[in-house]
Design an enzyme around this catalytic site. Structure first.
Site, short mmCIF file in Angstrom:
data_model
loop_
_atom_site.label_atom_id
_atom_site.label_comp_id
_atom_site.label_asym_id
_atom_site.label_seq_id
_atom_site.Cartn_x
_atom_site.Cartn_y
_atom_site.Cartn_z
CB ALA A 85 28.44 -12.76 16.55
CG ASP A 86 33.89 -8.77 14.62
OD1 ASP A 86 34.19 -9.80 13.97
OD2 ASP A 86 34.36 -7.63 14.57
CB THR A 87 34.55 -11.31 19.48
OG1 THR A 87 33.20 -12.24 19.69
CG2 THR A 87 35.50 -11.35 20.78
#
Length: 206
Positions: A85-87
């Protein structure tokens, strides 16, 4: 190298060192192991020319999943799906990544003060034959903060290592006036989207 995070047999690898993402997966009862994949230089990548925020966060999450999958194979680990995941935090079209230092954290927090921003979190699951992707977009309004509040928040050490220089689940919760979207997405792993994505790949949570 991987770290076991549950006594149950792991059902996937998490290609992230974020303790918040580990906690969120455990919250939904998903046994997993963490892949300690060495980060490439400049992991907080700039957006490409003409790249939308949605495309940017999808690309960076996809690259994390692919690096994790390659690491799994290079290390001779049991073959399992790899979740990444990347935010990123977007304010007026600008990507606000992890602060480089205290001055950068103060700059970011001042920019976010008394304004609304978006938090985009992309989730990617790499399986043997394909990539499954989902994106959560949440609007967050931060109340006006004072210079003293921002200084004390930086003193806590909490802003560092976090996109947008704050963690909604920590001390900065006192700064958040309103959110519209996914609270867990702002933390770094949107559970609704993640659960749906896992289901499409045949991985069902309790």
């Amino acid at each position: 190298m991987s770290d076991a995070t549950s006594s149950a047999s792991p059902r996937l690898y998490l290609a992230s060192a974020s303790p918040r993402r580990r906690e969120l997966l455990l919250q939904i009862g998903l046994a997993h192991e963490v892949l300690r994949v060495p980060a490439p230089p400049g992991e907080d990548e700039p957006r490409l020319a003409g790249e939308s925020a949605d495309d940017y966060v999808r690309r960076t999450a996809r690259e994390k999943a692919q690096r994790g999958e390659q690491w799994m194979r290079d290390q001779g680990l049991s073959v399992l799906p790899v979740l990444a995941a990347d935010t990123t935090v977007i304010l007026h079209g600008e990507v606000l990544g992890k602060p480089a230092d205290r001055n950068d954290a103060l700059r970011i927090l001042q920019a976010l003060s008394d304004s609304e921003h978006e938090v985009h979190t992309a989730v990617v699951l790499a399986t043997a034959d394909q990539l499954h992707e989902a994106v959560s977009v949440t609007r967050v309004r931060m109340r006006a903060t004072t210079p003293g509040e921002r200084e004390r928040y930086c003193d806590s050490g909490e802003p560092y290592g976090k996109a947008g220089a704050y963690g909604i689940q920590g001390l900065a919760s006192a700064f958040i006036a309103h959110i519209a979207g996914s609270y867990s997405g702002v933390m770094g792993l949107p559970l609704y989207e993640t659960t749906a994505l896992l289901g499409r790949a045949g991985i069902h949570v309790p």
